[in-house]
Design an enzyme around this catalytic site. Structure first.
Site, PDB file in Angstrom:
ATOM      1  N   SER A  18      52.893  71.371  44.838  1.00 48.22           N
ATOM      2  CA  SER A  18      53.216  71.205  46.261  1.00 48.22           C
ATOM      3  C   SER A  18      51.996  70.638  46.976  1.00 48.22           C
ATOM      4  O   SER A  18      50.865  70.811  46.499  1.00 48.22           O
ATOM      5  CB  SER A  18      53.542  72.569  46.876  1.00 48.22           C
ATOM      6  OG  SER A  18      53.581  72.496  48.285  1.00 48.22           O
TER       7      SER A  18
ATOM      8  N   TYR B  99      51.809  81.752  48.095  1.00 50.44           N
ATOM      9  CA  TYR B  99      52.517  80.571  47.577  1.00 50.44           C
ATOM     10  C   TYR B  99      51.547  79.414  47.306  1.00 50.44           C
ATOM     11  O   TYR B  99      51.592  78.779  46.243  1.00 50.44           O
ATOM     12  CB  TYR B  99      53.575  80.150  48.591  1.00 50.44           C
ATOM     13  CG  TYR B  99      54.329  78.883  48.248  1.00 50.44           C
ATOM     14  CD1 TYR B  99      55.406  78.901  47.366  1.00 50.44           C
ATOM     15  CD2 TYR B  99      53.984  77.653  48.830  1.00 50.44           C
ATOM     16  CE1 TYR B  99      56.104  77.745  47.065  1.00 50.44           C
ATOM     17  CE2 TYR B  99      54.678  76.494  48.530  1.00 50.44           C
ATOM     18  CZ  TYR B  99      55.738  76.544  47.655  1.00 50.44           C
ATOM     19  OH  TYR B  99      56.435  75.396  47.350  1.00 50.44           O
TER      20      TYR B  99
HETATM   21  P1  NAD Z   1      65.556  75.635  46.078  1.00 49.23           P
HETATM   22  O1  NAD Z   1      65.710  76.927  46.771  1.00 49.23           O
HETATM   23  O2  NAD Z   1      66.714  74.737  46.054  1.00 49.23           O
HETATM   24  O3  NAD Z   1      65.092  75.838  44.581  1.00 49.23           O
HETATM   25  C1  NAD Z   1      64.322  76.919  44.137  1.00 49.23           C
HETATM   26  C2  NAD Z   1      65.067  77.526  42.965  1.00 49.23           C
HETATM   27  O4  NAD Z   1      64.224  78.481  42.331  1.00 49.23           O
HETATM   28  C3  NAD Z   1      66.319  78.302  43.370  1.00 49.23           C
HETATM   29  O5  NAD Z   1      67.454  77.472  43.394  1.00 49.23           O
HETATM   30  C4  NAD Z   1      66.414  79.365  42.265  1.00 49.23           C
HETATM   31  O6  NAD Z   1      67.395  78.991  41.313  1.00 49.23           O
HETATM   32  C5  NAD Z   1      65.055  79.330  41.598  1.00 49.23           C
HETATM   33  N1  NAD Z   1      64.477  80.674  41.512  1.00 49.23           N
HETATM   34  C6  NAD Z   1      63.765  81.328  42.450  1.00 49.23           C
HETATM   35  N2  NAD Z   1      63.421  82.558  41.999  1.00 49.23           N
HETATM   36  C7  NAD Z   1      63.928  82.655  40.733  1.00 49.23           C
HETATM   37  C8  NAD Z   1      63.905  83.669  39.740  1.00 49.23           C
HETATM   38  N3  NAD Z   1      63.257  84.825  39.943  1.00 49.23           N
HETATM   39  N4  NAD Z   1      64.549  83.436  38.569  1.00 49.23           N
HETATM   40  C9  NAD Z   1      65.193  82.266  38.350  1.00 49.23           C
HETATM   41  N5  NAD Z   1      65.240  81.263  39.253  1.00 49.23           N
HETATM   42  C10 NAD Z   1      64.597  81.462  40.422  1.00 49.23           C
HETATM   43  O7  NAD Z   1      64.295  74.926  46.761  1.00 49.23           O
HETATM   44  P2  NAD Z   1      63.413  73.649  46.352  1.00 49.23           P
HETATM   45  O8  NAD Z   1      62.640  73.341  47.547  1.00 49.23           O
HETATM   46  O9  NAD Z   1      64.234  72.607  45.706  1.00 49.23           O
HETATM   47  O10 NAD Z   1      62.388  74.265  45.297  1.00 49.23           O
HETATM   48  C11 NAD Z   1      62.125  73.670  44.041  1.00 49.23           C
HETATM   49  C12 NAD Z   1      60.637  73.617  43.810  1.00 49.23           C
HETATM   50  O11 NAD Z   1      60.044  72.714  44.730  1.00 49.23           O
HETATM   51  C13 NAD Z   1      59.913  74.953  43.999  1.00 49.23           C
HETATM   52  O12 NAD Z   1      58.975  75.133  42.962  1.00 49.23           O
HETATM   53  C14 NAD Z   1      59.202  74.764  45.313  1.00 49.23           C
HETATM   54  O13 NAD Z   1      58.036  75.564  45.394  1.00 49.23           O
HETATM   55  C15 NAD Z   1      58.876  73.298  45.233  1.00 49.23           C
HETATM   56  N6  NAD Z   1      58.512  72.686  46.503  1.00 49.23           N
HETATM   57  C16 NAD Z   1      59.431  72.546  47.495  1.00 49.23           C
HETATM   58  C17 NAD Z   1      59.044  71.971  48.683  1.00 49.23           C
HETATM   59  C18 NAD Z   1      60.014  71.807  49.825  1.00 49.23           C
HETATM   60  O14 NAD Z   1      59.588  71.371  50.892  1.00 49.23           O
HETATM   61  N7  NAD Z   1      61.286  72.099  49.657  1.00 49.23           N
HETATM   62  C19 NAD Z   1      57.726  71.536  48.873  1.00 49.23           C
HETATM   63  C20 NAD Z   1      56.826  71.690  47.848  1.00 49.23           C
HETATM   64  C21 NAD Z   1      57.224  72.262  46.666  1.00 49.23           C
END
Ligand code: NAD
Ligand code: MG
Length: 297
Positions: free
Chosen positions: A189, A202
């Site tokens: 991130s 985080y």
């Molecule tokens: P999202 O909520 O769609 O995806 C996160 C997923 O993590 C969930 O769908 C869930 O299935 C899974 N998860 C969480 N806890 C879990 C557990 N204990 N066991 C199994 N699965 C689990 O959100 P997203 O933003 O698409 O996140 C995906 C990745 O992108 C993450 O690593 C997040 O940190 C990273 N990210 C997102 C952003 C943003 O702005 N959305 C920015 C930087 C990084």
């Protein structure tokens, strides 16, 4: 001065802030977000860049993971997704989308904070896909907290278990199956480099992921396995409306990005495709940022 316009350059008018107030219990559903995120369901077009490949994607039900699952299937890969049991509804939509491409879809729900489940997950994915050559560590936990004084050990532990330990456990288990030429892609991130005060736990996990990626790339080079990471932010996904951000930040989500809006998951999937494909065979140990123009990395 003459101004030229080319409407094909901007294919989508993506939503801009302000957004409506919305709060879901963790882990949330993409189907309940308003507006619904664009994961490329109607827009991603594949050109066979991953023909015959076999991928495991954690958090493949929604957000960035779902967009990657759709893109991989349309590029010709069979795909296994992991998610939490509460996310079955989102996951079922992804399974249908993968199968619509004539690709194999494997759905494996379960909590990756358990080492034994992580081992079982990889084994089942490799067995059902008949091999594994792409691993996308994408699942993540983000819960904002204003102060180190109110950040509990349980919260700190849950964030590290989900974002760091699970990546370690799943990757270690996957090495039993990944042949030379495989690709591991982690999800870091911009928080790794520009941490917010309210994301103390985080942000640390996302910095760990960047370091893990670079160290592991050095270890696995000899085996011809490449390890890279994508560093997103801000993207319109359930993570953000389930306690990832305070309500006022949800309403203004993406406003400070130079492009003036949050990214949609469909816009980041191409980076995961590029890291995975075999033509990109000399790139390893890299963190590729996509955050709407800050130039942070
Ligand atoms: P999202 O909520 O769609 O995806 C996160 C997923 O993590 C969930 O769908 C869930 O299935 C899974 N998860 C969480 N806890 C879990 C557990 N204990 N066991 C199994 N699965 C689990 O959100 P997203 O933003 O698409 O996140 C995906 C990745 O992108 C993450 O690593 C997040 O940190 C990273 N990210 C997102 C952003 C943003 O702005 N959305 C920015 C930087 C990084
Ligand atoms: Mg989800």
């Amino acid at each position: 001065m003459t101004s030229f316009t080319n409407k094909t350059l901007i294919t989508q008018e993506y939503p801009k802030p302000p957004f409506n107030k919305q709060r879901q219990p963790i882990p949330g559903l993409a189907s309940k977000m308003e507006p619904r995120p664009d994961h490329g369901e109607t827009s991603y077009r594949g050109t066979g860049r991953l023909t015959g490949r076999k991928a495991l994607i954690t958090g493949g039900d929604s957000g960035i993971g779902r967009a990657v699952a759709i893109a991989y299937a349309r590029e010709g890969a069979d795909v296994a997704i992991n998610y939490l049991p509460e996310e079955e509804e989102d996951a079922a939509e992804v399974v249908k989308l993968i199968e619509a491409e004539g690709r194999k879809a494997v759905a494996i729900p379960g909590d990756i904070r358990s080492e034994s489940f992580c081992q079982q997950l990889v084994k089942e994915a490799a067995q059902k896909l008949d091999g594994l050559d792409i691993l996308v560590n994408n699942a993540g936990r983000q819960q904002f907290n204003e102060s180190i004084r109110t950040l509990s050990t349980e919260d700190f532990d849950a964030t590290f278990k989900t974002n760091v330990y699970a990546m370690f456990w799943i990757t270690k288990a996957a090495l039993e199956y990944l042949p030379a030429g495989s690709s591991i892609i982690n999800t870091s991130s911009v928080q790794a480099y520009e941490p917010s005060a309210i994301l103390l736990d985080y942000a640390q996990t996302k910095a760990s992921i960047a370091a893990f990626t670079k160290a592991l790339a050095k270890q696995l080079g000899e085996q011809q396995i490449r390890v890279n990471a994508v560093a997103p932010g801000p993207y319109w996904t359930p993570l953000q409306v389930c306690g990832g951000q305070p309500q006022e930040k949800v309403e203004q989500f993406g406003a400070t990005a130079p492009l003036g809006r949050p990214g949609q998951p469909a816009e980041i999937a191409p980076l995961y495709v590029t890291f995975a494909e075999t033509t990109n065979s000399f790139t390893s140990g890299q963190v590729w940022c996509s955050d709407g123009g800050t130039g942070t990395l």
